[in-house]
Design a protein around this motif. Sequence first.
Motif, PDB file in Angstrom:
ATOM      1  N   ASN A  19      25.615  52.744  52.776  1.00  0.00           N
ATOM      2  CA  ASN A  19      24.848  52.939  51.553  1.00  0.00           C
ATOM      3  C   ASN A  19      24.951  51.729  50.643  1.00  0.00           C
ATOM      4  O   ASN A  19      25.910  50.974  50.701  1.00  0.00           O
ATOM      5  N   PRO A  20      23.944  51.531  49.774  1.00  0.00           N
ATOM      6  CA  PRO A  20      23.910  50.311  48.951  1.00  0.00           C
ATOM      7  C   PRO A  20      24.861  50.331  47.797  1.00  0.00           C
ATOM      8  O   PRO A  20      25.014  49.340  47.120  1.00  0.00           O
ATOM      9  N   ASN A  21      25.529  51.447  47.531  1.00  0.00           N
ATOM     10  CA  ASN A  21      26.387  51.536  46.361  1.00  0.00           C
ATOM     11  C   ASN A  21      27.780  51.009  46.624  1.00  0.00           C
ATOM     12  O   ASN A  21      28.696  51.269  45.884  1.00  0.00           O
ATOM     13  N   LEU A  22      27.949  50.326  47.732  1.00  0.00           N
ATOM     14  CA  LEU A  22      29.242  49.712  47.998  1.00  0.00           C
ATOM     15  C   LEU A  22      29.483  48.521  47.082  1.00  0.00           C
ATOM     16  O   LEU A  22      30.559  47.986  47.056  1.00  0.00           O
ATOM     17  N   GLY A  23      28.492  48.082  46.364  1.00  0.00           N
ATOM     18  CA  GLY A  23      28.656  46.903  45.520  1.00  0.00           C
ATOM     19  C   GLY A  23      27.929  45.735  46.133  1.00  0.00           C
ATOM     20  O   GLY A  23      27.037  45.866  46.972  1.00  0.00           O
ATOM     21  N   ASP A  24      28.332  44.547  45.744  1.00  0.00           N
ATOM     22  CA  ASP A  24      27.632  43.350  46.183  1.00  0.00           C
ATOM     23  C   ASP A  24      27.729  43.141  47.678  1.00  0.00           C
ATOM     24  O   ASP A  24      26.855  42.547  48.286  1.00  0.00           O
ATOM     25  N   THR A  25      28.814  43.614  48.293  1.00  0.00           N
ATOM     26  CA  THR A  25      28.991  43.362  49.712  1.00  0.00           C
ATOM     27  C   THR A  25      27.856  43.957  50.522  1.00  0.00           C
ATOM     28  O   THR A  25      27.303  43.333  51.414  1.00  0.00           O
ATOM     29  N   ALA A  26      27.495  45.199  50.222  1.00  0.00           N
ATOM     30  CA  ALA A  26      26.459  45.857  51.000  1.00  0.00           C
ATOM     31  C   ALA A  26      25.083  45.309  50.678  1.00  0.00           C
ATOM     32  O   ALA A  26      24.214  45.249  51.531  1.00  0.00           O
ATOM     33  N   ASP A  27      24.832  44.899  49.433  1.00  0.00           N
ATOM     34  CA  ASP A  27      23.496  44.492  49.036  1.00  0.00           C
ATOM     35  C   ASP A  27      23.180  43.064  49.432  1.00  0.00           C
ATOM     36  O   ASP A  27      22.061  42.749  49.806  1.00  0.00           O
ATOM     37  N   ASN A  28      24.155  42.159  49.337  1.00  0.00           N
ATOM     38  CA  ASN A  28      23.841  40.742  49.368  1.00  0.00           C
ATOM     39  C   ASN A  28      24.415  39.991  50.558  1.00  0.00           C
ATOM     40  O   ASN A  28      24.066  38.841  50.756  1.00  0.00           O
ATOM     41  N   SER A  29      25.349  40.569  51.318  1.00  0.00           N
ATOM     42  CA  SER A  29      25.850  39.849  52.476  1.00  0.00           C
ATOM     43  C   SER A  29      24.748  39.746  53.507  1.00  0.00           C
ATOM     44  O   SER A  29      23.807  40.542  53.526  1.00  0.00           O
ATOM     45  N   ILE A  30      24.854  38.784  54.370  1.00  0.00           N
ATOM     46  CA  ILE A  30      23.803  38.554  55.353  1.00  0.00           C
ATOM     47  C   ILE A  30      23.603  39.785  56.227  1.00  0.00           C
ATOM     48  O   ILE A  30      22.483  40.241  56.439  1.00  0.00           O
ATOM     49  N   THR A  31      24.663  40.329  56.723  1.00  0.00           N
ATOM     50  CA  THR A  31      24.535  41.500  57.589  1.00  0.00           C
ATOM     51  C   THR A  31      24.261  42.755  56.807  1.00  0.00           C
ATOM     52  O   THR A  31      23.983  43.791  57.399  1.00  0.00           O
ATOM     53  N   GLY A  32      24.338  42.689  55.469  1.00  0.00           N
ATOM     54  CA  GLY A  32      24.044  43.862  54.665  1.00  0.00           C
ATOM     55  C   GLY A  32      22.610  43.942  54.187  1.00  0.00           C
ATOM     56  O   GLY A  32      22.204  44.917  53.562  1.00  0.00           O
ATOM     57  N   LYS A  33      21.773  42.920  54.458  1.00  0.00           N
ATOM     58  CA  LYS A  33      20.387  42.926  53.995  1.00  0.00           C
ATOM     59  C   LYS A  33      19.563  44.026  54.643  1.00  0.00           C
ATOM     60  O   LYS A  33      18.524  44.409  54.129  1.00  0.00           O
ATOM     61  N   TYR A  84      42.439  46.794  48.762  1.00  0.00           N
ATOM     62  CA  TYR A  84      41.365  46.028  49.381  1.00  0.00           C
ATOM     63  C   TYR A  84      40.520  45.392  48.295  1.00  0.00           C
ATOM     64  O   TYR A  84      40.055  46.065  47.378  1.00  0.00           O
ATOM     65  N   THR A  85      40.314  44.098  48.405  1.00  0.00           N
ATOM     66  CA  THR A  85      39.457  43.364  47.484  1.00  0.00           C
ATOM     67  C   THR A  85      38.221  42.916  48.244  1.00  0.00           C
ATOM     68  O   THR A  85      38.328  42.177  49.226  1.00  0.00           O
ATOM     69  N   PRO A  86      37.036  43.369  47.833  1.00  0.00           N
ATOM     70  CA  PRO A  86      35.818  42.982  48.547  1.00  0.00           C
ATOM     71  C   PRO A  86      35.598  41.479  48.516  1.00  0.00           C
ATOM     72  O   PRO A  86      36.104  40.760  47.645  1.00  0.00           O
ATOM     73  N   ARG A  87      34.848  41.033  49.455  1.00  0.00           N
ATOM     74  CA  ARG A  87      34.539  39.618  49.589  1.00  0.00           C
ATOM     75  C   ARG A  87      33.691  39.145  48.415  1.00  0.00           C
ATOM     76  O   ARG A  87      32.785  39.848  47.958  1.00  0.00           O
ATOM     77  N   VAL A  88      33.976  37.949  47.945  1.00  0.00           N
ATOM     78  CA  VAL A  88      33.185  37.329  46.884  1.00  0.00           C
ATOM     79  C   VAL A  88      31.990  36.646  47.541  1.00  0.00           C
ATOM     80  O   VAL A  88      32.150  35.689  48.303  1.00  0.00           O
ATOM     81  N   LEU A  89      30.793  37.127  47.241  1.00  0.00           N
ATOM     82  CA  LEU A  89      29.626  36.697  47.994  1.00  0.00           C
ATOM     83  C   LEU A  89      29.096  35.334  47.581  1.00  0.00           C
ATOM     84  O   LEU A  89      28.347  34.720  48.336  1.00  0.00           O
ATOM     85  N   ASN A  90      29.472  34.858  46.401  1.00  0.00           N
ATOM     86  CA  ASN A  90      29.021  33.517  46.030  1.00  0.00           C
ATOM     87  C   ASN A  90      29.905  32.431  46.636  1.00  0.00           C
ATOM     88  O   ASN A  90      29.737  31.253  46.355  1.00  0.00           O
ATOM     89  N   ARG A  91      30.843  32.861  47.445  1.00  0.00           N
ATOM     90  CA  ARG A  91      31.705  31.914  48.161  1.00  0.00           C
ATOM     91  C   ARG A  91      31.202  31.757  49.588  1.00  0.00           C
ATOM     92  O   ARG A  91      30.762  32.712  50.220  1.00  0.00           O
ATOM     93  N   GLU A  92      31.268  30.550  50.086  1.00  0.00           N
ATOM     94  CA  GLU A  92      30.838  30.303  51.456  1.00  0.00           C
ATOM     95  C   GLU A  92      31.673  31.152  52.425  1.00  0.00           C
ATOM     96  O   GLU A  92      32.883  31.299  52.242  1.00  0.00           O
ATOM     97  N   PRO A  93      31.033  31.709  53.445  1.00  0.00           N
ATOM     98  CA  PRO A  93      31.806  32.516  54.414  1.00  0.00           C
ATOM     99  C   PRO A  93      32.823  31.664  55.145  1.00  0.00           C
ATOM    100  O   PRO A  93      32.608  30.477  55.400  1.00  0.00           O
ATOM    101  N   SER A  94      33.945  32.275  55.450  1.00  0.00           N
ATOM    102  CA  SER A  94      35.038  31.587  56.141  1.00  0.00           C
ATOM    103  C   SER A  94      35.202  32.176  57.523  1.00  0.00           C
ATOM    104  O   SER A  94      34.893  33.345  57.767  1.00  0.00           O
ATOM    105  N   LEU A  95      35.683  31.350  58.409  1.00  0.00           N
ATOM    106  CA  LEU A  95      35.865  31.819  59.780  1.00  0.00           C
ATOM    107  C   LEU A  95      37.317  32.138  60.093  1.00  0.00           C
ATOM    108  O   LEU A  95      37.608  32.993  60.925  1.00  0.00           O
TER     109      LEU A  95
END
Length: 1339
Positions: free
Chosen positions: A877-891, A938-949
């Motif tokens: 669901n989209p109410n997970l916050g920025d992670t679900a709405d804006n991550s590449i796999t969350g689009k 658990y701290t969600p990923r900061v989406l304005n940061r480049e993804p890390s491997l």
Amino acid sequence: MNNPPEHVYKPLNSHVRHGLDEDYNSETFMSLLASTFYIYFDDKRHHTNGNPVTEEEVLTNIKNYQPIPDWKVMKERQKTVSAALVLCLNLGVDPPDVMKTHPCAKLESWVDPADFSDTKKAIETIGKNLQSQYETLSLRTRYKQSLDPCVEDMKRFCNTLRRNAKEERILFHYNGHGVPQPTTSGEIWVFNRGYTQYIPISLYDLQTWLGAPCIFVYDCNSAGNIVSNFKKFVQKRIDDDNEGNHDVSAPSPTSAYIDCIQLAACRSNEILPMNPDLPADLFSCCLTCPIEVSIKWFIMQSPLSNNHYAQLLTSLNGNIVIPGKLTDRRTPLGELNWIFTAITDTIAWSLLSRPLFKKLFRQDLMVAALFRNFLLAKRIMPFHNCNPISDPPLPEAVKNHHMWESWDLAIDQVLSQLLKNPAPVAESVGTAVLVVNGNTANGNANGTVGEAAKAIPAEISNYQHSTFFEQHLTAFEMWLKYGSASRTPPEQLPTVLQVLLSQVHRLRALILLSSFLDLGPWAVYLSLSIGISPYVLKLLQSPAQELKPLLVFIWARIMSIDHVNTQQELCRDKGYNYFYLILNTNQVLINDNHKAMSAFILTLFIKDFKNGQRLIFSVELIHNLLLMVEHSENPLLRQWCLLLLSQLWIDYPEGKWIVVKEGLLARLVKSLNDPIPEVRTSIVMALTNFIAVDETKPEIQNQYVKLAISTLGLVGDGSSMVRKEILIFFSKFVAAYLNFFLITAFSQLEEEIVLLDNSTMLPEVRKKSPTYGTVFSSVWKILLILSQDPHSEVKGMAEEVIDYVIFSLKSNADLGAVVREMAGYLLERSSKPAVLDQRTQLSLNGGTKSVSALNGARNINIVVHRPDHRLSSSQSNPNLGDTADNSITGKLFNLLPRMLQTFQLNGETTEKLKFNKILNSSVPAHYGSEYQPKTPRYTPRVLNREPSLLFTSNFFKYSCEYFQEPQMRASELDEPGSDEYIKRLWRRNRNEAIIQETQPQKQLAIRGNWKPSGFLENKTQPGLMKFMQFESYLVSSDVKDNITVWDWEEQTVVSRFSNGNPFGTKITDMKFINEDDSPLLMTGSSDGVVKIYRDFYESEKVELVSAWRALTDILLTSKTTGLISEWQQSRGSLLVSGDVKIIRIWDAPRELCVVDIPARSPSSISSLTSDQVAGNVFVAGFTDGSLRVYDRRLDSRDSMVKLWKPQNTRGFVRNVHMQRGGYRELVSGTSDGSVSLWDIRADEPVTSWEAYPGKTMRCVEVHEHAPIVATASKSLAIWTTSGDMLANLKNPYSYLSNRTSSYLSSIAFHPHRMMLATNYHQDSNVNVYQCSENYREYY
């Protein structure tokens, strides 16, 4: 409501079914059940999500940590290397500003100048004695005397000292008894060359000559003037520096002057004591001869001084002689010195701040000795109107500390023995020490004028050692037992440290110290700050077997809070070898727990420490570690052996090569199915650390591929902690083979385009793909699966790995343009009928969001061609916050509504009809409309940061926390009197009271009157309802993913939250875990996901404890039953099934699937039930109307032991349930209205009846304890288990409903009370019925 007329009911069953009465009548069996109760999903990993404590939690619980990061006394600490003993006595001439009394104190350094005819000889003797007294404090210091100096000599003397000392500390002792007192500006006096004048020396000049750092001792009148002015001149130097006027003549930087230490005999308006019974330099004697001064003071204060101590042997100057050596703790003198050190350390530690204590008592041996003795001066001299002061200042409370009473007692015990046991007289003066005459460290005596008393006691016969240390150990033990909960520092700790030096008390002291360290990090920090490290480090050289378990425990606690500052120390004298041998050999008194601690110590010893890694690496060690992993029954030992392996080869190419040549990795991989989640996680971490991104050797690279293949099976692990570590392993594997994964991702795009254009060409395209069918393709698919993981942390990490690969693919010089073109094509083809918003349009232009759109296109393509797969793996669901709405796999979620709209534009398509059947409801419900619980820490990923491997695993830190937690005492739950213990006891008493209250109501259910007692107005259509056993809560779920918790007594909502289901799925089952204690809520969804929640009845506190995909190949259709489950509290087993051909059994403690039992039916399973006591037998109901009985004790292939398939049944099994109480009735109901009771020993039903002949039965439920069954169609019927109808209840609120809502949707019995909840189709209300006595009125 319509009750049938009274009649005689058919007799009810009075025996336990299924042959279980033999077990239930066994006292042994029942007592075993009563005494055995396990709590599941309540381990630390479930409360922390496998993550270490956060900084916020540390601050919240700071009292448990109280960190002291600078506890360590650095090796490069300053030392007092030189000492200037300046004596300005001018014997025979009194200074003009002081009027001395007659008689007056005259002894200087225990020397009477009147005994010398030559004043020069006298002052030389005084200087020699003073130096001897200082040498008892530090023999390594170079002492220089300056006797009655002039100004020129003073300057030259000081400059020479600073030049030789370089940057080390200098001791400056000033005795000004023969010169005027210091001036108000702090000037001290010396002489001119002819000794005809007193010449002042400015403090500023003295600072310039001596430099810094220094420790100053002022034994003169008005010494406080020097202290106050000294600080003023230091401030002047700082101000001059700030103004750019640095004093170039000063040999030291200005900052060094700030660290100067000053000890002064009195304040600025005071003069020194003149008591003739005391030495004139009482302050100097306190600082250098504390034992002698203490004894003299004790006798002076004693009312028995005139006659009681007269028979004691005295020196020539009348002071008591104590036999022994200062350095020998077995002698009276040495023991007194030992006790004095313990007492003064205790006083200082209990009253001084930790930084000040460290500075004064732990960094410089000379400074520490002087300040210990200064405490004695602070106690004694105020009795003579003389108050010693210092800079830094000490609290005035030191002079009245109660530990001084212990010091007086120790002196009294020694003197009493000297009186009772006269010692023999030694013929040689070298065998004893005169306490009152300036003792030396080597035990030689110095007489008042250079010669000793002629008769000196060699020793005390039958000497009994002081009870001081025993008493303080006992006091410490009492504090541990009764006072440790306050977490206030125990004042006995410095004494315990001193006791470690004694072999007599060492074992007991170590035991008590271990118990203290077990209290938590705060206790370890306190012990380290007081200086325990050097003591326990030296004890590692001891061969004593009885000390090994204690030392291992103590070092584990030390390493758990600060391993960085102890690694070099363990290298010294090969201290690490102590633990190496414990781990690699079988020794007496060493068990697996001690070996686990040794492994832990060695692991932290080599962590980020290359020298340590090379010191302990050996093939023998690795062999032994693997043997313990394979054969040890102690999970803690297995875990830390694996973590030690992970640190042995990380960033160590030579070690990896040895491991590969020896073939040791294969043995490690065999343990991947370990029953303990922490051990499985440790194995994965060891494999992750084996991988190096920049590895070039083909042999080792081949091992990486083999490891990746071996770990693929762990993706379905029930523990999120294991799956997180697997994801970290795969992220590192992707980093090592990034180019391969770029090709794999590109090939996936090609496949999607082929599926859109011409799916028949897919096999040919796959054949040409260089990665199809390889391990890289498998890992990529695993990452895609994990990106839809029900656990938010695992999901977020997988998305970030995928995002990184897609970003890299998009920015690739060769493929970037093609990828953007392919992305645009996929988006255009997948969403052509829909109108894209501006945001999506912009994402096609090649910006950063085009990659997100590409991933969305990939998933949309899956929607178009494989709708079933989409429903099982769609975005949350989209109410997970920025992670679900804006991550590449969350689009994907943002595009799904438009895709559904696209499907439904052209009339009533088949897909639309299927979705309507699954999701249709007139009561509005939306996915994720409520708060979605998060996992702890658990701290969600900061989406304005480049993804890390490359992720950093938190599991290692999390594992280390085990050794910071109490292990020697019971947990809070088991500690009588604790809050948790009282809460659990209250819950147990409440549960028993409810059972006693409700058991007599079983007959009421038959004779009573069932009637509505209220209704609960819900927001949405309830799908499932469950009453809790002992709480007044009713939990309901709607037809999507929202859960509501009601207090049915208050008829209020106490909590409402979202289960986080993907679009198109719903909650299909709910169970309660640990109902007898703190209950957990378990939900099962139609996509095969199981989630467990804690504190679900408190909106602000509800947390997701665990989540995993219990069924991986479940089908989602319009008639799906979804996931159905059966929870066995007695065994900790979860049975799950549904639209699959198996019954899967998960073990809660292991969080593993233990067995898949074949259903042996072509039909889907619609209901599960089991024997809740033993848990061996379970029954499944199928959609073809059949029932099958399984026995877990048999092999899975032969576990089906009974098949019931009624010939005249046309419907599917709505429900089959075995009572957990009562007579264990097994009741089944089918959709065609047939209700049957079964006995697993019989081939036919015990009894059957038609509840709704010719009609559809929507629901059937049986009470857990009472002999009643409820069935539902358009009305609610309550039956006895013999088939007699007790009540037929209509909808009490039918006037509020429309024509389509006449059928019941769900019903639920309360497990104990005679209470029933119902819900009608397309009706959001929950109706509650209760049974009461059927009273009649007579007129």
